[in-house]
Design an enzyme around this catalytic site. Structure first.
Site, short mmCIF file in Angstrom:
data_model
loop_
_atom_site.label_atom_id
_atom_site.label_comp_id
_atom_site.label_asym_id
_atom_site.label_seq_id
_atom_site.Cartn_x
_atom_site.Cartn_y
_atom_site.Cartn_z
N TRP A 108 -5.93 2.32 -2.83
CA TRP A 108 -5.39 2.90 -4.07
C TRP A 108 -6.46 3.03 -5.13
O TRP A 108 -6.53 4.03 -5.85
CB TRP A 108 -4.18 2.11 -4.56
CG TRP A 108 -2.99 2.37 -3.70
CD1 TRP A 108 -2.37 1.49 -2.86
CD2 TRP A 108 -2.29 3.63 -3.53
NE1 TRP A 108 -1.34 2.10 -2.21
CE2 TRP A 108 -1.26 3.40 -2.59
CE3 TRP A 108 -2.44 4.90 -4.07
CZ2 TRP A 108 -0.38 4.42 -2.18
CZ3 TRP A 108 -1.58 5.91 -3.67
CH2 TRP A 108 -0.56 5.66 -2.74
N ASP B 116 -3.73 0.04 -12.73
CA ASP B 116 -2.66 0.53 -11.88
C ASP B 116 -1.93 -0.72 -11.38
O ASP B 116 -2.45 -1.46 -10.55
CB ASP B 116 -3.27 1.31 -10.70
CG ASP B 116 -2.22 1.73 -9.67
OD1 ASP B 116 -1.01 1.44 -9.88
OD2 ASP B 116 -2.61 2.35 -8.66
N LYS C 188 8.10 0.35 -6.37
CA LYS C 188 7.72 -0.90 -5.71
C LYS C 188 8.51 -2.09 -6.25
O LYS C 188 8.81 -3.00 -5.52
CB LYS C 188 6.22 -1.17 -5.86
CG LYS C 188 5.33 0.03 -5.56
CD LYS C 188 5.23 0.39 -4.09
CE LYS C 188 4.68 1.77 -3.83
NZ LYS C 188 3.34 2.03 -4.32
C1 LIG Z 1 2.43 3.34 -4.29
C2 LIG Z 1 1.22 3.21 -5.11
C3 LIG Z 1 0.66 4.30 -5.79
C4 LIG Z 1 1.21 5.71 -5.66
O1 LIG Z 1 2.44 5.84 -6.27
P1 LIG Z 1 3.15 7.28 -6.30
O2 LIG Z 1 4.34 6.99 -7.16
O3 LIG Z 1 3.48 7.63 -4.91
O4 LIG Z 1 2.22 8.23 -6.91
C5 LIG Z 1 -0.47 4.09 -6.56
N1 LIG Z 1 -1.02 2.88 -6.67
C6 LIG Z 1 -0.51 1.80 -6.03
C7 LIG Z 1 -1.17 0.47 -6.19
C8 LIG Z 1 0.63 1.94 -5.23
O5 LIG Z 1 1.13 0.87 -4.60
#
Ligand SMILES: *Cc1c(COP(=O)(O)O)cnc(C)c1O
Length: 368
Positions: free
Chosen positions: A109, A178, A202
């Site tokens: 990521w 993030d 998540k």
């Molecule tokens: C799932 C995830 C993303 C991507 O999320 P989207 O909503 O599909 O764009 C980005 N960073 C992390 C750490 C993730 O777990």
């Protein structure tokens, strides 16, 4: 008549995202769907300028603030496009025009965030986990920002690799994070962060929306020459209603936040996450002759995504298939790394982790 099933038929869902959500929340959303609180229509059929929808946004915002303890100088935004959209948006707002930022490369990521930032500005990769195959992180105390960097970006939990920052670096530039896969699972030291974003799917709701927490001084940095939707300013000035917003997603976030608050908030989430992950890491450790292996540096093992392998790929496949039959779903590792992965977010009950640990014991005894 369509097949009807009840909430009691639900299985343990270890998917990485979208993932398990609290059944009480799903039930409430289901009850309220056809005729939202006597309005004669559902929430997702109403104008976003209507009182009920505005109330949902106000409550969702207030709950995120309250449950996470978001300080007054930070805005709470809900934005379409998930976390992926934020990779580019962060850079376009804070990095365009020859500016520089520091990024930590902790795995799959972080790599995507770095690629998007590089398309816009200058990126210093101040940590690259490559030598460990992205199975470790730097000591937070050793992390230094480059003079002149606009911010330092990190991925608080690598959902695919299963590595998680335990302490956040203290640097003289704002952290941008993030936090998609560990948002609302433990308290955040907001004094360190200028901007936090998280895809909802998540820990706090359905996919398609990101929660963005952005400090006012970061909003002040956003340039005026961006197309409207790409500028954080337009979103803060319109309280997440710059355009027709993802109403259902935000409504679900509101319900999940209410649920989390009722359970005891972040202190409860943190304690549950510690318990669940300990149950699974112990099952890995105690497996006879190292049947299960977790490749992640013990110091940085994720409390949200537990990755492990069995002695062979064939056994990994068999493990996932047999677990599925026992009502333990979604245990296949990400297609890029293989193996197995158990994602154990806020809504996963301790009993789910216990059931999986029992299954792991049995599977190892049979196949070891
Ligand atoms: C799932 C995830 C993303 C991507 O999320 P989207 O909503 O599909 O764009 C980005 N960073 C992390 C750490 C993730 O777990």
């Amino acid at each position: 008549m369509a097949m009807t099933t009840t909430a009691t038929d639900r299985i343990f869902n270890f998917s990485a995202g979208p993932c398990t959500l609290p059944v009480e929340v799903l039930q409430q959303a289901s009850d309220e769907m056809p005729n939202y609180r006597g309005n004669g229509m559902s929430l997702i059929e109403m104008s976003h300028r209507s009182k009920p929808v505005i109330a949902v946004f106000d409550e969702a915002t207030a709950l995120v603030r309250e449950v996470l303890g978001v300080p007054a100088d930070m805005h709470v935004l809900f934005m379409g496009g998930g976390a992926t959209f934020q990779f580019g948006m962060v850079a376009m707002n804070l990095l365009a025009g020859g500016k520089t930022a520091d990024y930590t490369h902790s795995g799959a990521w972080a790599k995507k965030a770095i690629e998007d930032a590089k398309a816009v500005g200058k990126v210093n990769v101040i940590f690259d986990g490559k030598p460990s195959n992205y199975m470790t992180l730097p000591d937070a105390a050793s992390v230094k920002a480059t003079p002149g960097a606009e911010y330092l970006h990190l991925t608080s939990n690598e959902t695919i690799g299963g590595v998680q920052w335990k302490d956040m670096p203290t640097v003289n530039v704002p952290l941008v994070a993030d936090m998609s896969s560990d948002f609302a699972s433990k308290p955040i030291d907001f004094t360190k962060f200028g901007l936090i974003y998280a895809g909802a799917q998540k820990n706090i709701g359905p996919a398609g929306v990101a929660v963005v927490l952005i400090r006012q001084d970061m909003v002040d940095r956003c340039p005026n020459n961006l197309v409207g939707y790409m500028n954080y300013k337009g979103h803060t000035e319109n309280q997440s209603m710059l355009n027709t917003p993802p109403v259902f997603q935000v409504y679900m976030i509101k319900l999940v936040m209410q649920w989390l608050k009722g359970k005891g908030g972040l202190a409860w989430a943190q304690q549950q996450a510690a318990k669940r992950s300990e149950i699974l890491y112990k099952a890995i450790e105690r497996s006879g002759g190292g049947f299960y292996k977790c490749p992640v540096d013990a110091k940085y093992r994720s409390q949200m995504n537990v990755v492990f392998t069995t002695p062979s790929e064939a056994l990994d496949d068999q493990f996932v298939k047999e677990a599925e039959k026992e009502g333990l779903s979604g245990l296949k590792g990400h297609r890029s790394v293989g193996g197995c992965r158990a994602s154990i977010y806020n809504a996963m009950p301790i009993e789910g982790a216990e059931a999986l640990a029992n299954f792991m014991d049995q599977f190892a005894a049979k196949n070891g």
